[in-house]
Write a protein that holds these residues in place. Structure first.
Motif, short mmCIF file in Angstrom:
data_model
loop_
_atom_site.label_atom_id
_atom_site.label_comp_id
_atom_site.label_asym_id
_atom_site.label_seq_id
_atom_site.Cartn_x
_atom_site.Cartn_y
_atom_site.Cartn_z
N LYS A 159 0.51 -1.35 0.37
CA LYS A 159 -0.35 0.28 0.28
C LYS A 159 1.31 1.13 -0.19
O LYS A 159 1.92 1.17 0.35
CB LYS A 159 -0.75 0.15 0.69
CG LYS A 159 -2.07 0.89 0.98
CD LYS A 159 -2.77 1.11 3.15
CE LYS A 159 -3.91 2.48 2.79
NZ LYS A 159 -4.54 2.14 3.66
N ILE A 160 0.72 2.31 -0.62
CA ILE A 160 1.17 3.68 -0.25
C ILE A 160 0.16 4.95 -0.38
O ILE A 160 -0.90 4.19 -1.22
CB ILE A 160 2.61 3.85 -1.69
CG1 ILE A 160 0.61 4.18 -2.72
CG2 ILE A 160 3.18 3.26 -1.89
CD1 ILE A 160 2.11 4.55 -4.73
N GLU A 161 0.86 5.95 0.92
CA GLU A 161 -0.48 6.85 0.88
C GLU A 161 0.54 7.77 0.25
O GLU A 161 1.78 8.17 0.63
CB GLU A 161 -1.10 7.18 2.21
CG GLU A 161 -1.52 5.54 2.31
CD GLU A 161 -2.04 5.84 3.92
OE1 GLU A 161 -2.98 6.10 3.77
OE2 GLU A 161 -1.18 5.11 4.60
N LEU A 162 -0.11 9.11 -0.18
CA LEU A 162 0.53 9.88 -0.68
C LEU A 162 -0.59 11.68 -0.88
O LEU A 162 -2.04 11.21 -1.12
CB LEU A 162 0.51 10.71 -2.45
CG LEU A 162 1.70 8.73 -2.32
CD1 LEU A 162 1.95 8.84 -4.57
CD2 LEU A 162 3.32 9.87 -2.11
N THR A 163 0.06 12.36 -0.78
CA THR A 163 -0.78 13.90 -0.36
C THR A 163 0.23 14.58 -1.68
O THR A 163 1.70 15.17 -1.36
CB THR A 163 -0.90 14.27 0.42
OG1 THR A 163 -1.42 13.59 1.46
CG2 THR A 163 -1.62 15.33 0.61
N ALA A 227 6.08 16.35 -1.42
CA ALA A 227 5.05 15.66 -1.18
C ALA A 227 4.77 15.91 0.47
O ALA A 227 5.82 15.73 1.20
CB ALA A 227 4.95 14.27 -1.33
N THR A 228 3.19 15.89 0.42
CA THR A 228 3.80 16.76 2.41
C THR A 228 3.32 15.53 2.90
O THR A 228 3.10 15.45 3.97
CB THR A 228 2.52 17.30 2.59
OG1 THR A 228 0.81 17.10 1.73
CG2 THR A 228 2.64 18.26 1.97
N THR A 229 2.69 14.36 2.42
CA THR A 229 2.44 12.61 2.83
C THR A 229 3.25 11.15 1.89
O THR A 229 2.54 11.77 0.58
CB THR A 229 0.94 12.10 3.29
OG1 THR A 229 0.00 13.51 4.11
CG2 THR A 229 0.86 10.93 3.99
N ALA A 230 4.36 11.17 2.01
CA ALA A 230 4.34 9.50 1.82
C ALA A 230 4.91 9.01 2.49
O ALA A 230 5.15 8.23 2.96
CB ALA A 230 5.36 10.39 0.41
N ARG A 231 3.72 7.22 2.68
CA ARG A 231 4.05 6.93 3.47
C ARG A 231 3.82 4.58 2.56
O ARG A 231 2.59 5.61 1.69
CB ARG A 231 2.88 6.69 4.33
CG ARG A 231 2.79 7.37 5.61
CD ARG A 231 1.76 7.23 6.72
NE ARG A 231 1.43 8.28 7.42
CZ ARG A 231 0.79 9.37 7.29
NH1 ARG A 231 -0.04 9.29 6.44
NH2 ARG A 231 0.85 9.94 7.95
N ALA A 232 4.85 4.17 2.71
CA ALA A 232 4.59 3.22 2.48
C ALA A 232 4.01 1.61 3.07
O ALA A 232 4.83 1.87 4.56
CB ALA A 232 5.74 2.68 1.75
N HIS A 233 3.40 0.63 3.14
CA HIS A 233 3.14 -0.37 4.01
C HIS A 233 4.01 -1.78 3.30
O HIS A 233 3.65 -2.82 2.07
CB HIS A 233 1.61 -0.71 3.91
CG HIS A 233 1.43 0.72 4.81
ND1 HIS A 233 0.36 0.16 5.82
CD2 HIS A 233 1.08 2.16 4.03
CE1 HIS A 233 0.25 2.32 6.51
NE2 HIS A 233 0.42 2.87 5.68
#
Length: 295
Positions: A159-163, A227-233
């Motif tokens: 999963k990835i999450e980006l803003t 990017a202000t949000t950048a998460r990887a699962h």
């Protein structure tokens, strides 16, 4: 005298070299010696300027300041219980907020003094790109464990999450297809930001069970665009590990005794270099882990 705290962040400047500008050092030297290259620009509603470059403070480094001038919405001054008055500025004057930095040629590292009232390092990279007519980006230096887990070929991206805020300069788009497509979509829809979450559903029979590993490089490239949000699962041996490319960075907090907003510039460069020395092990491990992933 009281002690003041200063936060130092570490980034790698990435330059697409040209015949005129083969290195960051060459660009900074041109800004000082060639009138063809501007040292101040209007950017984001403010005038920003690179100023006071110093080449001999430490070996193979360039020290300097990146200054932001505010000429509108100037605050008032006064005493408690009394009337306030507008700060009178002369023509061409402005309130100055600044970031101190030290650029290290080895690995093209910039140690950046964070000042929430001044500029972000991405604005500095955009400024250099505009001044030099070239493409420069700034990628954060991550904690070695974070970059190892993200780039390892043995882990699966779930999963990835980006803003992402829409970049103002299309020349600074990430080179890969994914990143360029995301930002072009924002431009086509006149959107100022994009919030994205991509994942896999292991309950679906037609699911691949993992995201494409090409997204790992996209994540790193997107962070360079602001990017202000950048998460990887990621999953490794059945265990999920979240990786936050914004939070999992190499940073250092330094204190100095001063009764001024900032101590003298050479003192600031000294504490920035102290921060770099203290973080040298993490920096070496980061670039080692990155080189292992590329190999």
């Amino acid at each position: 005298m009281p002690f003041r705290d200063y936060k130092i962040e570490f980034y790698q400047l990435n330059l697409s070299p040209t015949a005129e500008i083969p290195t960051i050092r060459a660009l900074l030297s041109l800004l000082e010696t060639d009138d063809h290259y501007l040292t101040s620009l209007a950017q984001g509603g403010y005038t920003r300027e690179i100023w006071g470059l110093v080449y001999d403070r430490f070996p193979d480094t360039i020290c300097g300041q990146f200054r932001k001038f505010r000429t509108t919405d100037i605050p008032e001054i006064g005493q408690v219980g009394g009337d306030s008055q507008v700060i009178e500025l002369n023509e061409n004057e402005g309130l100055i907020e600044k970031n101190f930095f030290v650029y290290y040629e080895e690995h093209s590292i910039i140690a950046w003094h964070k000042n929430g009232h001044s500029s972000r390092v991405i604005q500095f990279a955009n400024f250099l790109s505009s001044c030099g007519g070239c493409k420069i980006s700034a990628g954060p230096v991550l904690q070695p464990d974070a970059i190892s887990r993200l780039m390892s070929g043995n882990i699966e991206l779930k999963k990835i999450e980006l803003t992402i805020p829409r970049p103002t300069n299309p020349e600074l788009y990430p080179e890969d297809d994914y990143g360029r497509g995301l930002i072009e979509m924002m431009n086509n829809l006149d959107a100022d930001s994009l919030k994205l979450s991509l994942g896999v559903d292991l309950r679906r029979a037609d699911s691949e069970g993992k995201l494409s590993n090409r997204l790992k490089n996209t994540l790193r490239a997107i962070v360079e665009t602001g990017a202000t949000t950048a998460r990887a699962h990621v999953f490794e041996n059945g265990v999920e590990h979240p990786i936050d490319l914004i939070a999992d960075r190499v940073v250092s907090n330094q204190s100095v005794e001063t009764d001024a907003h900032f101590p003298p510039s050479f003192t600031m460069y000294g504490i920035i270099n102290t921060a770099k020395t203290e973080c040298q092990g993490e920096l070496d491990d980061y670039f080692g882990a990155l080189e292992d992933a590329i190999d």
